[in-house]
Design an enzyme around this catalytic site. Sequence first.
Site, PDB file in Angstrom:
ATOM      1  N   SER A 256       8.515 -19.119   0.293  1.00  0.00           N
ATOM      2  CA  SER A 256       9.352 -19.757  -0.719  1.00  0.00           C
ATOM      3  C   SER A 256       8.966 -21.205  -0.893  1.00  0.00           C
ATOM      4  O   SER A 256       8.365 -21.826  -0.016  1.00  0.00           O
ATOM      5  CB  SER A 256      10.814 -19.688  -0.295  1.00  0.00           C
ATOM      6  OG  SER A 256      10.979 -20.527   0.838  1.00  0.00           O
ATOM      7  N   LYS A 257       9.338 -21.708  -2.041  1.00  0.00           N
ATOM      8  CA  LYS A 257       9.025 -23.083  -2.400  1.00  0.00           C
ATOM      9  C   LYS A 257       9.643 -24.073  -1.416  1.00  0.00           C
ATOM     10  O   LYS A 257       9.100 -25.142  -1.185  1.00  0.00           O
ATOM     11  CB  LYS A 257       9.583 -23.325  -3.804  1.00  0.00           C
ATOM     12  CG  LYS A 257       8.739 -24.267  -4.596  1.00  0.00           C
ATOM     13  CD  LYS A 257       9.266 -24.427  -5.979  1.00  0.00           C
ATOM     14  CE  LYS A 257       8.524 -25.608  -6.570  1.00  0.00           C
ATOM     15  NZ  LYS A 257       7.911 -25.391  -7.796  1.00  0.00           N
ATOM     16  N   ARG A 258      10.792 -23.661  -0.858  1.00  0.00           N
ATOM     17  CA  ARG A 258      11.485 -24.583   0.036  1.00  0.00           C
ATOM     18  C   ARG A 258      10.629 -24.979   1.239  1.00  0.00           C
ATOM     19  O   ARG A 258      10.773 -26.034   1.800  1.00  0.00           O
ATOM     20  CB  ARG A 258      12.798 -23.970   0.513  1.00  0.00           C
ATOM     21  CG  ARG A 258      13.991 -24.447  -0.302  1.00  0.00           C
ATOM     22  CD  ARG A 258      15.254 -23.806   0.156  1.00  0.00           C
ATOM     23  NE  ARG A 258      15.177 -22.357   0.053  1.00  0.00           N
ATOM     24  CZ  ARG A 258      15.357 -21.524   1.059  1.00  0.00           C
ATOM     25  NH1 ARG A 258      15.624 -21.980   2.245  1.00  0.00           N
ATOM     26  NH2 ARG A 258      15.276 -20.220   0.870  1.00  0.00           N
ATOM     27  N   GLN A 259       9.757 -24.059   1.656  1.00  0.00           N
ATOM     28  CA  GLN A 259       8.979 -24.353   2.870  1.00  0.00           C
ATOM     29  C   GLN A 259       7.550 -24.814   2.565  1.00  0.00           C
ATOM     30  O   GLN A 259       6.697 -24.818   3.431  1.00  0.00           O
ATOM     31  CB  GLN A 259       8.963 -23.129   3.780  1.00  0.00           C
ATOM     32  CG  GLN A 259      10.349 -22.832   4.311  1.00  0.00           C
ATOM     33  CD  GLN A 259      10.322 -21.968   5.552  1.00  0.00           C
ATOM     34  OE1 GLN A 259       9.372 -21.979   6.309  1.00  0.00           O
ATOM     35  NE2 GLN A 259      11.372 -21.209   5.749  1.00  0.00           N
ATOM     36  N   GLY A 260       7.284 -25.176   1.349  1.00  0.00           N
ATOM     37  CA  GLY A 260       5.936 -25.667   1.026  1.00  0.00           C
ATOM     38  C   GLY A 260       5.566 -25.306  -0.394  1.00  0.00           C
ATOM     39  O   GLY A 260       6.345 -24.683  -1.102  1.00  0.00           O
TER      40      GLY A 260
END
Length: 486
Positions: A256-260
């Site tokens: 996911s975008k949240r982690q990179g």
Amino acid sequence: MINDKPRVRFAPSPTGYLHVGGLRTALYNYLFARKSGGKFILRIEDTDKNRFVEGAMENLIETLKWIGLDYDEGPNVSGDYGPYIQSQRLDFYQKYSNELLEKGKAYYCFCTAERLENLREEQKKLKLPQAMYDKHCLSLSKEQINKNLDNGVPYVIRLNVEKKGTVLFDDIIRSRVEFDCSTIDDQVLIKSDGYPTYHLANVIDDHLMKITHVIRGEEWLSSTPKHVLLYDYFGWEKPIFAHLPLLLNPDKSKLSKRQGDVAVEDYRDKGYLKEAIINFIALLGWSGKDNKEFFLLDELIQEFSIEKVHKAGAVFNVEKLNWLNSEHIKYKPNEEILYMLKKEIENSNFRIEKYTDYYLIQIIDVMKERVTFIKDYLMLSPYFFEAPIDYDSNVIDKRWRPETTSHLKKLTENYDKLEHFNKDQLEETLKITAEELQIGAGKLIHPVRLAVSGIGVGPGLYEILELLSKDEVIVRLKRAMEKIKI
Ligand code: GLU
């Protein structure tokens, strides 16, 4: 098999950028096509008007082009099965949905959003495993349907799923996959805006474009039974399916975008080489023989095999990407690095006209083992481009003693006398000077490094000195002796 030669497609919905998962799908399709002498097709699935993003398709095509996955048929490239943009193929979807209506395999549904919402609520209360349409409109008479159509009542067209038995299909990666028909909803095929849903358009186009293998992400696995039913209801031969494993964050959650970053362009902008990105992405779900990890695109074409793709989720590990980037930099000929380095210099505060190609090539050689990105040439060794303006205070504390200045003075004199300012002479002279001064060589080496580079780490000292050349080294030594006060 439908054709002699495989025909595969990458069918993204242009929603903004090329996702790394999308690139993996594109790459595996590409490798499969290139290895088998088949065709790789790009089809743009843009029938969801709510998700339309201006410029997204162009961006996607541009990113594919940059990374080097050229397609044989698709937008901007001719082909016998176009158009390759779904919003330009609406007539086909109309025609084939009518065919299903006539066969009784699809039906008009006039249910209002309100009714559907109530139905969902009721089913939720009953704790049914999933909300499903109740075939309410299937019982409408021909007259009622025509009346509604004449009166312009909004409608959708639904797939008429027979809720008994199972849907079976073979998947190259997952072997036999089975779904219970009672769990398959009467999927909307044509939306109230007249556009097809993904399911209908996807199946019709795969059929009309003579796609032999559908290679796509695991998230589409649950859609496949609907597609299989559609093939059966149309009486069409099914393609062979291969559902690629999910991409995971290092903590094993879905990528996911949240982690990179998840957009390929973000990696490009950060300075990753396309060769490294391709290499890294190829290994997300597939591995080569003997744990080989470094691959060029041509080697991937040779070695890739869709049968060897794993089922288990693949962890997206940026450290590995970094390592591959450094390996691909090492592998590249200096001339290519030179071209990239010059661009990097042009975009920096350094003045490109100060450095000859010959000088830059030497820097490239000396630093090659140490850089992960091209910009590291500037970040890790700015002293090759400008003399240091200050000196690392930790190194001063550790390495600079009251007597260091006089020691360096002696070395500077000896260096100044040198006719051949090369590594061997520089090393020997330093050793002789240390002996004269009756000190260990380290008492000179570390201060000299600090004086010429401003920092305490880097490639071999004598290589740095030779590269900087005599006049520059002497100037830097003198300046450090003046400036460093303890
Ligand atoms: N349009 C779908 C996507 O965005 C395509 C899925 C498929 O390959 O069937 O990924």
